[in-house]
Scaffold this motif. Structure first.
Motif, PDB file in Angstrom:
ATOM      1  N   VAL A 102       0.842  -1.208   0.000  1.00 20.27           N
ATOM      2  CA  VAL A 102       0.000   0.000   0.000  1.00 20.27           C
ATOM      3  C   VAL A 102       0.871   1.248   0.000  1.00 20.27           C
ATOM      4  O   VAL A 102       0.608   2.206  -0.735  1.00 20.27           O
ATOM      5  CB  VAL A 102      -0.970  -0.009   1.204  1.00 20.27           C
ATOM      6  CG1 VAL A 102      -1.644   1.342   1.383  1.00 20.27           C
ATOM      7  CG2 VAL A 102      -2.015  -1.103   1.031  1.00 20.27           C
ATOM      8  N   ARG A 103       1.934   1.232   0.811  1.00 22.36           N
ATOM      9  CA  ARG A 103       2.835   2.393   0.858  1.00 22.36           C
ATOM     10  C   ARG A 103       3.483   2.624  -0.506  1.00 22.36           C
ATOM     11  O   ARG A 103       3.514   3.760  -1.013  1.00 22.36           O
ATOM     12  CB  ARG A 103       3.901   2.209   1.936  1.00 22.36           C
ATOM     13  CG  ARG A 103       4.813   3.425   2.067  1.00 22.36           C
ATOM     14  CD  ARG A 103       5.852   3.301   3.176  1.00 22.36           C
ATOM     15  NE  ARG A 103       6.694   2.131   3.009  1.00 22.36           N
ATOM     16  CZ  ARG A 103       6.612   1.017   3.736  1.00 22.36           C
ATOM     17  NH1 ARG A 103       5.714   0.929   4.690  1.00 22.36           N
ATOM     18  NH2 ARG A 103       7.423   0.000   3.518  1.00 22.36           N
ATOM     19  N   ALA A 127       4.527  14.857   1.005  1.00 25.36           N
ATOM     20  CA  ALA A 127       3.197  14.608   0.441  1.00 25.36           C
ATOM     21  C   ALA A 127       2.610  13.321   0.992  1.00 25.36           C
ATOM     22  O   ALA A 127       1.419  13.245   1.314  1.00 25.36           O
ATOM     23  CB  ALA A 127       3.272  14.553  -1.088  1.00 25.36           C
ATOM     24  N   PHE A 128       3.447  12.293   1.125  1.00 22.70           N
ATOM     25  CA  PHE A 128       2.996  11.022   1.681  1.00 22.70           C
ATOM     26  C   PHE A 128       2.539  11.197   3.132  1.00 22.70           C
ATOM     27  O   PHE A 128       1.464  10.737   3.521  1.00 22.70           O
ATOM     28  CB  PHE A 128       4.129   9.995   1.589  1.00 22.70           C
ATOM     29  CG  PHE A 128       3.777   8.658   2.169  1.00 22.70           C
ATOM     30  CD1 PHE A 128       2.919   7.805   1.498  1.00 22.70           C
ATOM     31  CD2 PHE A 128       4.309   8.252   3.374  1.00 22.70           C
ATOM     32  CE1 PHE A 128       2.596   6.565   2.028  1.00 22.70           C
ATOM     33  CE2 PHE A 128       4.002   7.023   3.907  1.00 22.70           C
ATOM     34  CZ  PHE A 128       3.136   6.176   3.232  1.00 22.70           C
ATOM     35  N   LEU A 129       3.352  11.876   3.923  1.00 24.14           N
ATOM     36  CA  LEU A 129       2.997  12.090   5.328  1.00 24.14           C
ATOM     37  C   LEU A 129       1.745  12.953   5.466  1.00 24.14           C
ATOM     38  O   LEU A 129       0.941  12.746   6.375  1.00 24.14           O
ATOM     39  CB  LEU A 129       4.167  12.715   6.082  1.00 24.14           C
ATOM     40  CG  LEU A 129       5.370  11.791   6.269  1.00 24.14           C
ATOM     41  CD1 LEU A 129       6.543  12.560   6.869  1.00 24.14           C
ATOM     42  CD2 LEU A 129       5.008  10.591   7.121  1.00 24.14           C
ATOM     43  N   THR A 130       1.562  13.905   4.553  1.00 24.88           N
ATOM     44  CA  THR A 130       0.351  14.728   4.575  1.00 24.88           C
ATOM     45  C   THR A 130      -0.883  13.879   4.299  1.00 24.88           C
ATOM     46  O   THR A 130      -1.923  14.061   4.923  1.00 24.88           O
ATOM     47  CB  THR A 130       0.467  15.880   3.562  1.00 24.88           C
ATOM     48  OG1 THR A 130       1.583  16.701   3.919  1.00 24.88           O
ATOM     49  CG2 THR A 130      -0.796  16.732   3.540  1.00 24.88           C
ATOM     50  N   LEU A 131      -0.753  12.921   3.377  1.00 24.02           N
ATOM     51  CA  LEU A 131      -1.873  12.009   3.130  1.00 24.02           C
ATOM     52  C   LEU A 131      -2.203  11.193   4.372  1.00 24.02           C
ATOM     53  O   LEU A 131      -3.371  10.955   4.682  1.00 24.02           O
ATOM     54  CB  LEU A 131      -1.557  11.062   1.973  1.00 24.02           C
ATOM     55  CG  LEU A 131      -1.671  11.629   0.574  1.00 24.02           C
ATOM     56  CD1 LEU A 131      -1.174  10.601  -0.442  1.00 24.02           C
ATOM     57  CD2 LEU A 131      -3.102  12.011   0.260  1.00 24.02           C
ATOM     58  N   LEU A 132      -1.175  10.775   5.084  1.00 30.53           N
ATOM     59  CA  LEU A 132      -1.392   9.944   6.271  1.00 30.53           C
ATOM     60  C   LEU A 132      -1.917  10.731   7.462  1.00 30.53           C
ATOM     61  O   LEU A 132      -2.840  10.290   8.147  1.00 30.53           O
ATOM     62  CB  LEU A 132      -0.087   9.261   6.685  1.00 30.53           C
ATOM     63  CG  LEU A 132       0.431   8.153   5.804  1.00 30.53           C
ATOM     64  CD1 LEU A 132       1.744   7.621   6.355  1.00 30.53           C
ATOM     65  CD2 LEU A 132      -0.569   7.031   5.678  1.00 30.53           C
ATOM     66  N   TYR A 133      -1.307  11.885   7.718  1.00 28.81           N
ATOM     67  CA  TYR A 133      -1.558  12.595   8.966  1.00 28.81           C
ATOM     68  C   TYR A 133      -2.184  13.969   8.815  1.00 28.81           C
ATOM     69  O   TYR A 133      -2.422  14.651   9.802  1.00 28.81           O
ATOM     70  CB  TYR A 133      -0.244  12.735   9.746  1.00 28.81           C
ATOM     71  CG  TYR A 133       0.410  11.413  10.019  1.00 28.81           C
ATOM     72  CD1 TYR A 133      -0.185  10.488  10.874  1.00 28.81           C
ATOM     73  CD2 TYR A 133       1.606  11.070   9.419  1.00 28.81           C
ATOM     74  CE1 TYR A 133       0.401   9.262  11.123  1.00 28.81           C
ATOM     75  CE2 TYR A 133       2.216   9.839   9.663  1.00 28.81           C
ATOM     76  CZ  TYR A 133       1.596   8.947  10.510  1.00 28.81           C
ATOM     77  OH  TYR A 133       2.183   7.732  10.757  1.00 28.81           O
TER      78      TYR A 133
END
Length: 86
Positions: free
Chosen positions: A48-49, A71-77
């Motif tokens: 998934v990551r 951008a990835f961390l923004t999607l997560l958190y």
């Protein structure tokens, strides 16, 4: 599976998997043991990551690795620049 359907007002199939296939899969998972099931969870999480990162790269080929991570961390958190409300 049947008990989960009882929680809903209308009897709606929550899956397209037959009861026989579902039972067979459950037995296979039991046979794997705890470490085997954990490995499956880790592999799925990794997949998934990687899929998410590939999607960000496809939409934003100009992003650096740092921008990609952000951008990835923004999607997560969510927006990490906002203060945490308590």
């Amino acid at each position: 599976m049947i008990q989960a359907a009882k929680r809903y007002r209308f009897c709606v199939a929550l899956t397209d998997t037959s009861f026989e296939a579902d039972a067979a899969q459950l037995e296979l998972y039991k046979a794997l043991g705890t470490s085997g099931r954990v490995q499956i969870a880790v592999d799925l999480s990794d997949a998934v990551r990687e899929t998410t990162l590939a999607g960000i790269r496809r939409r934003h080929p100009e992003y650096s690795e740092d921008e990609l991570s952000r951008a990835f961390l923004t999607l997560l958190y969510g927006d990490v620049k906002k203060p945490i409300e308590r």
